[in-house]
Design a protein around this motif. Structure first.
Motif, mmCIF file in Angstrom:
data_model
loop_
_atom_site.group_PDB
_atom_site.id
_atom_site.type_symbol
_atom_site.label_atom_id
_atom_site.label_comp_id
_atom_site.label_asym_id
_atom_site.label_seq_id
_atom_site.Cartn_x
_atom_site.Cartn_y
_atom_site.Cartn_z
ATOM 1 N N THR A 20 0.920 -1.239 0.054
ATOM 2 C CA THR A 20 -0.002 0.134 -0.100
ATOM 3 C C THR A 20 0.817 1.129 -0.145
ATOM 4 O OG1 THR A 20 -0.197 -0.029 2.378
ATOM 5 C CG2 THR A 20 -1.492 -1.004 1.293
ATOM 6 N N ILE A 21 0.232 2.416 -0.339
ATOM 7 C CA ILE A 21 1.064 3.656 -0.619
ATOM 8 C C ILE A 21 1.849 3.889 0.954
ATOM 9 C CG2 ILE A 21 0.880 6.273 -0.552
ATOM 10 C CD1 ILE A 21 0.747 4.705 -3.151
ATOM 11 N N VAL A 24 5.286 2.390 1.137
ATOM 12 C CA VAL A 24 6.212 2.935 0.345
ATOM 13 C C VAL A 24 7.524 3.366 1.078
ATOM 14 C CG1 VAL A 24 6.951 4.457 -1.181
ATOM 15 C CG2 VAL A 24 4.887 3.293 -1.629
ATOM 16 N N ARG A 45 5.600 4.208 -5.433
ATOM 17 C CA ARG A 45 4.254 4.752 -5.281
ATOM 18 C C ARG A 45 3.712 4.704 -6.739
ATOM 19 N NH1 ARG A 45 5.781 8.093 -1.769
ATOM 20 N NH2 ARG A 45 6.693 9.725 -3.044
ATOM 21 N N ASP A 46 4.427 4.901 -7.700
ATOM 22 C CA ASP A 46 3.810 4.763 -8.963
ATOM 23 C C ASP A 46 3.544 3.211 -9.353
ATOM 24 O OD1 ASP A 46 4.206 7.419 -9.713
ATOM 25 O OD2 ASP A 46 5.965 7.477 -11.019
ATOM 26 N N CYS A 47 4.263 2.410 -9.117
ATOM 27 C CA CYS A 47 3.923 0.756 -9.303
ATOM 28 C C CYS A 47 2.731 0.643 -8.535
ATOM 29 C CB CYS A 47 5.305 0.123 -8.721
ATOM 30 S SG CYS A 47 6.760 0.360 -9.940
ATOM 31 N N VAL A 48 2.435 1.008 -7.306
ATOM 32 C CA VAL A 48 1.518 0.707 -6.655
ATOM 33 C C VAL A 48 0.127 1.234 -7.546
ATOM 34 C CG1 VAL A 48 0.078 0.965 -4.582
ATOM 35 C CG2 VAL A 48 2.384 0.434 -4.548
ATOM 36 N N ARG A 49 0.281 2.670 -7.721
ATOM 37 C CA ARG A 49 -0.830 3.436 -8.423
ATOM 38 C C ARG A 49 -1.204 2.877 -9.865
ATOM 39 N NH1 ARG A 49 1.675 9.134 -6.553
ATOM 40 N NH2 ARG A 49 0.539 9.343 -4.648
ATOM 41 N N VAL A 50 -0.347 2.254 -10.524
ATOM 42 C CA VAL A 50 -0.789 1.941 -11.948
ATOM 43 C C VAL A 50 -1.073 0.429 -11.892
ATOM 44 C CG1 VAL A 50 0.789 3.425 -13.264
ATOM 45 C CG2 VAL A 50 1.660 1.025 -12.539
ATOM 46 N N GLY A 51 -1.277 -0.196 -10.739
ATOM 47 C CA GLY A 51 -1.698 -1.570 -10.473
ATOM 48 C C GLY A 51 -0.889 -2.803 -10.727
ATOM 49 N N CYS A 54 2.171 -5.590 -6.542
ATOM 50 C CA CYS A 54 3.206 -5.290 -5.767
ATOM 51 C C CYS A 54 2.899 -5.947 -4.297
ATOM 52 C CB CYS A 54 3.038 -3.513 -5.298
ATOM 53 S SG CYS A 54 3.304 -2.807 -7.015
#
Length: 168
Positions: A20-21, A24, A45-51, A54
């Motif tokens: 989760t964020i 990070v 953070r970007d890896c989590v956000r783009v799905g 992770c």
């Protein structure tokens, strides 16, 4: 026998969960302690956000490592795998890799790829012991002291989940 029991107990304390964020900064701390040229918190953070897939390796309530993998066009790509220094050589990295391979099979991926520094002989031994085969070299892929370092490219053809034994 006592050492084997201790190892089994330690491995029993290993869990995998979604990153989760809020994780990070802790994940980035493991990365920074492990690599001379670490990923930034922003990249995680970007890896989590783009799905991307992770996952955090949790050991006794603390972040003990992580794995990040992307999927597309029938292929999975392991982007980053790291185990905290005090948990290395205990089989945690192999368990994480097995977990990632299972997730790729769950998504019906046919092949899985990864890059590794030629200087990372421990990781290379692990990947090769799991059936990954070296298929090429990416010249100047990694940042390195005094320039760039090549990456060895590895591939594993995944058998469908139904063809994999229940013990894996």
């Amino acid at each position: 026998m006592s050492a084997e029991l201790d190892l089994a107990t330690r491995l029993r304390d290993v869990r995998f969960r979604p990153m989760t964020i809020p994780d990070v900064s802790l994940v980035a701390a493991v990365e920074q302690a492990s690599y001379q040229f670490p990923w930034s918190e922003g990249v995680f953070r970007d890896c989590v956000r783009v799905g991307y897939l992770c996952r955090v390796v949790e050991f006794r309530g603390e972040v003990g490592g992580y794995g990040i993998m992307s999927f597309g066009a029938g292929e999975a790509h392991i982007l980053n795998v790291c185990i905290r220094k005090d948990l290395r050589t205990l089989g945690v990295g192999r368990r994480l890799m097995d977990y990632l391979l299972d997730r790729a099979r769950d998504e019906y991926m046919q092949d899985i790829f990864l890059e590794v520094r030629p200087s990372n002989t421990v990781a290379i031994r692990l990947y090769e012991s799991m059936g990954f085969e070296r298929i090429g070299v990416r010249k100047g892929y990694y940042q390195a002291v005094g320039g760039r370092e090549d990456a060895l490219v590895y591939k594993l053809a995944l058998e469908p989940k139904s063809a994999v034994s229940p013990s894996s």
